[in-house]
Scaffold this active site. Structure first.
Site, PDB file in Angstrom:
ATOM      1  N   GLU A   1       0.835  -1.198   0.000  1.00 30.00           N
ATOM      2  CA  GLU A   1       0.000   0.000   0.000  1.00 30.00           C
ATOM      3  C   GLU A   1       0.871   1.249   0.000  1.00 30.00           C
ATOM      4  O   GLU A   1       1.673   1.459   0.901  1.00 30.00           O
ATOM      5  CB  GLU A   1      -0.896  -0.005   1.252  1.00 30.00           C
ATOM      6  CG  GLU A   1      -1.654   1.295   1.465  1.00 30.00           C
ATOM      7  CD  GLU A   1      -2.483   1.289   2.758  1.00 30.00           C
ATOM      8  OE1 GLU A   1      -2.521   0.252   3.460  1.00 30.00           O
ATOM      9  OE2 GLU A   1      -3.085   2.338   3.051  1.00 30.00           O
TER      10      GLU A   1
ATOM     11  N   ASP B   1      -1.341  -1.009   5.544  1.00 28.68           N
ATOM     12  CA  ASP B   1      -1.201  -0.384   6.860  1.00 28.68           C
ATOM     13  C   ASP B   1      -2.167  -1.008   7.863  1.00 28.68           C
ATOM     14  O   ASP B   1      -3.218  -1.524   7.493  1.00 28.68           O
ATOM     15  CB  ASP B   1      -1.505   1.123   6.773  1.00 28.68           C
ATOM     16  CG  ASP B   1      -0.418   1.862   6.015  1.00 28.68           C
ATOM     17  OD1 ASP B   1       0.683   1.291   5.862  1.00 28.68           O
ATOM     18  OD2 ASP B   1      -0.675   2.997   5.569  1.00 28.68           O
TER      19      ASP B   1
ATOM     20  N   ASP C   1      -4.401   0.117   9.638  1.00 27.68           N
ATOM     21  CA  ASP C   1      -5.491   1.044   9.985  1.00 27.68           C
ATOM     22  C   ASP C   1      -6.706   0.725   9.118  1.00 27.68           C
ATOM     23  O   ASP C   1      -6.698  -0.234   8.359  1.00 27.68           O
ATOM     24  CB  ASP C   1      -5.037   2.500   9.814  1.00 27.68           C
ATOM     25  CG  ASP C   1      -4.612   2.791   8.373  1.00 27.68           C
ATOM     26  OD1 ASP C   1      -4.840   1.932   7.484  1.00 27.68           O
ATOM     27  OD2 ASP C   1      -4.046   3.872   8.132  1.00 27.68           O
TER      28      ASP C   1
ATOM     29  N   ASP D   1      -8.034   2.232   6.526  1.00 29.22           N
ATOM     30  CA  ASP D   1      -7.783   2.268   5.091  1.00 29.22           C
ATOM     31  C   ASP D   1      -7.059   1.014   4.622  1.00 29.22           C
ATOM     32  O   ASP D   1      -7.388   0.450   3.584  1.00 29.22           O
ATOM     33  CB  ASP D   1      -6.933   3.501   4.746  1.00 29.22           C
ATOM     34  CG  ASP D   1      -7.804   4.649   4.270  1.00 29.22           C
ATOM     35  OD1 ASP D   1      -9.048   4.463   4.204  1.00 29.22           O
ATOM     36  OD2 ASP D   1      -7.240   5.722   3.966  1.00 29.22           O
TER      37      ASP D   1
END
Ligand code: TSJ
Length: 656
Positions: A437, A510, A512, A514
């Protein structure tokens, strides 16, 4: 009734010591998977009792001491004395390998645990087992234990004493409590989600049977759940379609028996493009499909083509519609029960019996024909036919677009692959591709990797959500096209495993929301267009650390909050950094924590629980907005990936 059961039916083959010698042969592995198989073996016995109509409740309790209790309210394991062996039925079931009518016929006719070996194997691999039988107003009990004798020789699953009668009771049924042996298993930790999901699946597959799960392991109260579906697999299909727009309100039901094979199907179309058939044999998921699915598909295609001609939707001159046209947007659950099941395929989850095809085809032809002939079903029939005709038209259009895209692809191949930093090694079986990413993490990964076998493909934005897209739209998407080109296999009907360029395709996003979204989008894509890649275990999720703990020169990494607590316990004067993204790590750190095969943790994505990937995928990606919000808030810990994947690569701690 209990008189009919003769304990001598039970076949006796070999001793339990053999199981101890090679546990893997009997339960697959001594890891988490094998531990779960132990539970399924015991639960299967209780489910059989319910499936035969003698019990309507099965409960599983995960106890504090890591033992497990399984109970049903059925007839109770026979307590009579076995003619030849001179011990109770309970003792035979628990001490003789391959005991149980299972391997004869009659009573356990339709059982078929993955390894079909049952209670004796569980006993052999347990420190202790306690069996309680409540029968005809009396309670009985027998305990078994695996122990070393004074000379250190292991004795597996020996009865501590003969079956005892304890006295009177009002209860009825069987209760089994076993403690898996921690010298055999790498872990005694059963996964709550895994157990809960399997019980829900069993509840759908065994209509009206109540399944209760109680988890008493955690301090501060137990976690309980109950599943019971009066509609059985009809409710299953409704559940799978819950977040979709359906073409008709009630699932169509096919039910019947042919040549001793029980067939039950529930099906319902939604307005989507994908086909979801969940099939089972004797309650075991057949992830790779098999003969029963072939029979169902063939029946649906024939019956629907007949209908289309009879009703004038297809004219004489028209070609017949293809099977896949009738399955566009189809959600179906297919459950067959039969004896002597044979499994085939890469993961041994494909039903090989050809008689299953004949039986399912015959029952489904018969019932579906009846259904379509019934005038009150005319609107359902027509919406199915319309959907198929549309699917056929769109497919033609897509085929043209695809050919165009192919041409285009050839031209644009070079710049596309340009994004990929390939590895130097030419051995596909050793090579890995990281889909990373973001450009900055991609940059770190490129510098940090071992370029001999690790390739890096950075992703710019979010990949396309393929859930509501057709093939031509997928092929037009640049991010996905670069993934397809890099992997080499092609997609959908063109998929060819022989051209796979990387043994491992590793998603690195990541930690998180997203990142989780990107991961879900990529998994959706693999699930829909490269399913074999998942089935054969080539898709992985890389797990970056969440924290860096630095004290002086010493650096440790924590991959979870639990691990952080463990590592910082009693530690003073350290600096804690929470990683918000992969981009915050320098190349060396990224290599050390996430990419180096010696240190990293990878999660292998498996299809074992396809129904739940499907559910996650449709809930997260579908077009109805509200359920999606609900799902996200109900699963606030978005990064918990263990609901549908299996952790692999035992990590040798980078911390020591
Ligand atoms: F096998 C086992 F120990 F793992 C086990 C068996 C575990 C649990 C939780 C339940 C059972 C079990 C077995 N529940 N119910 C039964 N039923 C019989 O074994 C049974 C009872 C009566 C008759 C009969 O013909 O009268 C036949 C059977 C097979």
């Amino acid at each position: 009734m209990s008189g009919e059961y003769t304990v001598k039916d039970i076949k006796v083959m070999e001793g339990l010591e053999a199981v101890r010698m090679r546990p893997g042969m009997y339960i697959g592995s001594t890891g988490a998977r094998g531990l779960h198989h132990m539970l399924w073996e015991i639960v299967d016995n209780a489910v059989d009792e319910a499936a035969n109509g003698y019990a309507d409740c099965v409960s599983v309790t995960l106890n504090k001491d890591m033992s497990v209790t399984v109970e049903d309210n059925g007839r109770g394991i026979p307590v009579g004395i076995h003619e030849k062996l001179g011990v109770s039925g309970v003792e035979v079931v628990y001490t003789k390998l391959h005991a149980g009518g299972k391997f004869g016929e009659s009573s356990y006719a339709f059982s078929g645990g993955l390894h079909g070996v049952g209670a004796s194997v569980v006993n052999a691999l347990s420190k202790s087992v306690k069996v309680e039988v409540f029968q005809n107003g009396r309670a009985y009990m027998q305990e078994f234990a695996s122990e070393r004798d004074s000379e250190g020789k292991m004795h597996s699953g020996r009865p501590k004493a003969p079956l005892q009668e304890l006295g009177r009771t009002r209860k009825q049924g069987t209760r089994v409590t076993y403690l898996p042996d921690d010298t055999v298993f790498e872990t005694l930790e059963l996964n709550y989600e895994t157990v809960s999901r399997r019980l829900r699946e069993l509840a759908y597959l065994n209509r009206g049977v109540r399944f209760v799960l109680t988890d008493s392991r955690k301090h501060g109260g137990s976690q309980d759940v109950e599943y019971c579906y009066q509609g059985g697999i009809i409710d299953f299909v409704k559940g799978l379609n819950a977040e979709k727009t359906v073409l008709y309100d009630e699932p169509i039901v096919v039910k019947g028996t042919k040549d001793g094979i029980h067939v039950e199907i529930a099906m319902q179309h939604n307005d989507g493009y994908t086909e979801n058939i969940f099939s089972y044999v004797n309650n075991i998921p057949t992830t790779e499909g098999g003969m029963h699915e072939v029979g169902f598909k063939s029946a649906l295609t024939k019956v629907m083509n007949d209908y289309c001609r009879r009703s004038g939707i297809l004219k004489d001159k028209d070609l017949s519609l293809a099977g896949e046209d009738f399955r566009e947007g189809l959600t179906a659950v297919l459950s067959v029960k039969m004896t002597n099941i044979q499994f085939e395929g890469q993961t041994k989850t494909r039903l090989g019996n050809t008689e299953a095809k004949t039986a399912v085809e015959s029952v489904a032809m018969d019932r579906l024909t009846h259904f379509l002939e019934d005038l009150k079903n005319a609107s359902v029939a027509n919406s199915m036919a319309d959907k198929a005709v549309k699917a056929n038209k769109v497919k033609e259009a897509a085929r043209k677009a695809k050919n165009m895209a192919r041409e285009k692809n050839k031209l644009e191949n070079a710049p596309l692959v340009g994004k990929l930093s390939s590895c130097t090694g030419r051995n596909a079986a050793e090579n890995e591709m990281f889909i990373v990413e973001g450009d900055s993490a991609g940059g770190s990964a490129k510098q940090g990797r071992d370029r001999r076998f690790q390739a890096i493909l950075p992703l710019r934005g979010k990949p396309l959500n393929v859930e509501k897209k057709r093939l031509d739209q997928v092929l037009a998407n640049e991010e996905l096209r670069s993934i397809i080109t890099a992997i080499g296999t092609g997609i959908g009907n063109d998929f060819n495993m022989a051209n796979l360029k990387y043994d491992k395709v590793i998603i690195l996003s990541d930690a998180d929301q997203d990142g989780a979204h990107i991961r879900a989008l990529l998994l959706t894509f693999f699930y829909r267009y490269m399913k074999e890649l998942i089935i054969e275990g080539h898709v992985y999720i890389g797990l970056p650390p969440l924290y860096k703990i630095q004290k002086g020169d010493e650096i440790k990494y924590a991959y979870s909050d639990d691990e952080l607590n463990r590592l910082t316990k009693g530690l003073k004067g350290y600096v804690l950094q929470r990683y918000k993204g992969l981009g915050e790590m320098n190349p060396e750190q990224l290599w050390e924590t996430t990419m180096n095969p010696l240190n990293r943790t990878l999660i292998k994505v498996s299809l074992e629980d396809a129904a739940n990937i499907e559910r996650m995928v449709t809930v997260l990606m579908g077009n109805k907005v509200d359920p999606r919000k609900e799902y996200i808030s109900a699963h606030a810990d978005f990064n918990k990936t263990d609901t549908f994947e299996e952790r692999i690569d035992k990590r040798e701690k980078p911390n020591g």
